[in-house]
Design a protein around this motif. Structure first.
Motif, PDB file in Angstrom:
ATOM      1  N   VAL A  20      49.510  -4.546  62.193  1.00 27.79           N
ATOM      2  CA  VAL A  20      48.820  -3.287  61.887  1.00 27.79           C
ATOM      3  C   VAL A  20      48.184  -3.374  60.501  1.00 27.79           C
ATOM      4  N   ILE A  24      44.241  -2.868  59.757  1.00 25.69           N
ATOM      5  CA  ILE A  24      43.713  -1.845  58.851  1.00 25.69           C
ATOM      6  C   ILE A  24      42.851  -2.478  57.761  1.00 25.69           C
ATOM      7  N   SER A  42      40.102   4.372  58.693  1.00 25.83           N
ATOM      8  CA  SER A  42      41.195   4.742  59.602  1.00 25.83           C
ATOM      9  C   SER A  42      40.672   4.971  61.017  1.00 25.83           C
ATOM     10  N   ALA A  45      40.162   1.664  62.615  1.00 24.81           N
ATOM     11  CA  ALA A  45      41.450   1.055  62.948  1.00 24.81           C
ATOM     12  C   ALA A  45      42.050   1.676  64.209  1.00 24.81           C
ATOM     13  N   ILE A  46      41.955   2.996  64.324  1.00 19.66           N
ATOM     14  CA  ILE A  46      42.501   3.669  65.508  1.00 19.66           C
ATOM     15  C   ILE A  46      41.706   3.263  66.750  1.00 19.66           C
ATOM     16  N   GLY A  49      42.751  -0.027  67.772  1.00 22.83           N
ATOM     17  CA  GLY A  49      44.045   0.092  68.444  1.00 22.83           C
ATOM     18  C   GLY A  49      43.879   0.473  69.911  1.00 22.83           C
ATOM     19  N   LEU A  50      43.007   1.431  70.173  1.00 24.84           N
ATOM     20  CA  LEU A  50      42.786   1.871  71.554  1.00 24.84           C
ATOM     21  C   LEU A  50      42.170   0.743  72.387  1.00 24.84           C
ATOM     22  N   ALA A  53      44.757  -1.718  73.114  1.00 32.14           N
ATOM     23  CA  ALA A  53      45.665  -1.177  74.124  1.00 32.14           C
ATOM     24  C   ALA A  53      45.075  -1.324  75.510  1.00 32.14           C
ATOM     25  N   VAL A 168      44.383  11.537  72.687  1.00 32.75           N
ATOM     26  CA  VAL A 168      44.148  10.746  71.471  1.00 32.75           C
ATOM     27  C   VAL A 168      42.664  10.409  71.358  1.00 32.75           C
ATOM     28  N   ALA A 169      42.063  10.011  72.502  1.00 30.46           N
ATOM     29  CA  ALA A 169      40.650   9.629  72.492  1.00 30.46           C
ATOM     30  C   ALA A 169      39.768  10.822  72.144  1.00 30.46           C
TER      31      ALA A 169
ATOM     32  N   ILE B  72      48.945   6.824  58.662  1.00 27.82           N
ATOM     33  CA  ILE B  72      47.801   6.216  59.358  1.00 27.82           C
ATOM     34  C   ILE B  72      48.198   4.907  60.042  1.00 27.82           C
ATOM     35  N   VAL B  76      47.819   4.147  63.977  1.00 29.54           N
ATOM     36  CA  VAL B  76      47.110   2.990  64.540  1.00 29.54           C
ATOM     37  C   VAL B  76      48.006   2.303  65.582  1.00 29.54           C
ATOM     38  N   ALA B  79      48.048   4.353  68.663  1.00 29.22           N
ATOM     39  CA  ALA B  79      46.843   4.147  69.471  1.00 29.22           C
ATOM     40  C   ALA B  79      46.978   2.865  70.283  1.00 29.22           C
ATOM     41  N   ALA B  80      47.560   1.830  69.668  1.00 34.35           N
ATOM     42  CA  ALA B  80      47.649   0.525  70.317  1.00 34.35           C
ATOM     43  C   ALA B  80      48.660   0.511  71.463  1.00 34.35           C
ATOM     44  N   VAL B  84      45.716   3.044  77.787  1.00 34.61           N
ATOM     45  CA  VAL B  84      44.260   3.199  77.837  1.00 34.61           C
ATOM     46  C   VAL B  84      43.702   2.760  79.178  1.00 34.61           C
ATOM     47  N   ALA B  94      37.186  12.787  77.486  1.00 38.21           N
ATOM     48  CA  ALA B  94      37.555  12.721  76.073  1.00 38.21           C
ATOM     49  C   ALA B  94      36.328  12.922  75.200  1.00 38.21           C
TER      50      ALA B  94
END
Lengths: 252, 129
Positions: A20, A24, A42, A45-46, A49-50, A53, A168-169, B72, B76, B79-80, B84, B94
């Motif tokens: 992480v 970042i 930020s 970074a998010i 992350g998505l 994922a 979240v999105a 933060i 992050v 989110a990961a 998704v 969204a």
């Protein structure tokens, strides 16, 4: 290879901190060099992350994104509900009740109005898209409040993980749009004095969005907007899994 | 002592969560009703109260600030670990929800600012609850 694997597995939370941290660092670098600070690191970074994922989920067929990849299992603990709630509560530290008094009535109204309005809009969109389950509608509405109020609410009221992800999105879209859109609309909405900056912070609430958006508009306004925005997530976490959920359950 | 601050933060969260769960049982819903928000209120009151000074000042405060700064990075990681792949079909939802919320909120800025400038002096003492 086996050696590396066993070290990574045994120290999975530490691996998560490192991964992480690198993410970042790259994101803030990209925010600075590629967007000239227009989009906050930020948010990048998010978003990364998505995206990670998504690929994690496709690769493993699991439901926990990157955390289903054995070597990155620590992400699951680091980004899980326990750590998330712990860190959110910590952000309330240092909030001065006197600051809120300074924000005045308009500041207080803007915080509540901001949470409720964003929630209603998000919930209405969820209904338009065919959702009928109160927990799902509430969670998506909460996501339109911020990307943190969404999952906090969703997990508290037992929404499905796909719905929580959508929340979240939605919050991330909001945050990025506030960053980019604020300088564009600043003139039209009278965003040129501390008072309107406080109202703006309370209405938008996404702290990173407000800070980056105001910085691009007029850096002097940042502390005023940030002051009210600080309260917003707290109010959202309070109202989302309670009053707002009950209202949605009663109406749907 | 750093641990004092961390402990105060932990106790706030635990009490908030307990109250949230209890509210859920009382109201007959299978949910934690506002637990995180209640915990934040506890911490705000503690950090504004003189009697908690040993738990919030100096090194103890640093223990809380550390976790605040980890917010933060933890988001992050959160989110990961989202599902998704399953939510990808809903991407449009969204996008629309996020955009609509921002547009409506932008439009409200001048409305509420005007409201404030008329009675700014008479702003009553109000706390977040």
């Amino acid at each position: 290879m086996e050696l590396i694997e066993s070290v990574f597995l045994r120290n999975n939370l530490i691996v998560a901190f490192a991964v992480v941290g690198i993410t970042i660092w790259v994101s803030y670098l990209a925010a600075d060099k590629l967007t000239h600070g227009r989009i906050h690191g930020s948010a990048i970074a998010i978003a990364l992350g998505l995206v990670a994922a998504y690929f994690g989920g496709v690769a493993t067929g699991g439901t926990r994104g990157v955390a289903d990849i054995a070597l990155l299992g620590g992400i699951g603990l680091m980004g899980g509900g326990m750590m998330r709630d712990f860190a959110i509560v910590a952000t309330a530290f240092g909030v001065q009740l006197g600051e809120l008094k300074k924000a005045g009535l308009a500041g207080v109204i803007s915080i509540f109005a901001g949470v409720v309005v964003s929630f209603v809009v998000g919930a209405a969109v969820a209904i338009l898209f065919g959702y009928t389950d109160p927990a799902a509608i509430t969670t998506i509405g909460a996501g339109a409040v911020t990307y943190i109020v969404g999952p906090v609410t969703g997990e508290a009221i037992g929404a499905s993980d796909a719905v929580i992800t959508l929340s979240v999105a939605a919050g991330l879209v909001k945050s990025i749009l506030v960053m980019i859109g604020t300088p564009v609309v600043a003139g039209a909405i009278g965003l040129n004095n501390p008072q309107s900056a406080m109202v703006f912070g309370g209405l938008m609430g996404t702290t990173s969005g407000v800070a980056a958006g105001l910085a691009a508009t007029d850096p002097k306004l940042v502390p005023y907007g940030a002051m009210t925005a600080t309260f917003y997530t707290g109010v959202g976490c309070l109202l989302g899994p309670s009053v707002l959920y009950f209202l949605v359950s009663a109406l749907v | 002592m750093i641990i004092y601050g961390v402990a105060l933060l932990s106790v706030s969260l635990i009490f908030g969560m307990l109250i949230g769960e209890a509210l859920g049982v009382m109201l007959g819903v299978d949910a934690n009703v506002g637990g995180v928000g209640i915990a934040m209120l506890f911490l705000v009151f503690a950090s504004n109260s003189a009697s908690f000074r040993t738990l919030t000042e100096g090194a103890a405060g640093e223990g809380i600030k550390f976790w605040s700064a980890m917010y933060i990075p933890i988001v992050v990681a959160m989110a990961a670990r989202q599902n998704v792949a399953a939510a990808a079909d809903g991407g449009m939802l969204a996008l629309v929800a996020g955009i609509a919320a921002v547009l409506v909120s932008f439009a409200l800025v001048p409305v509420i600012s005007r409201l404030g400038s008329s009675d700014n002096e008479a702003a009553p003492e109000k706390e977040v609850r």
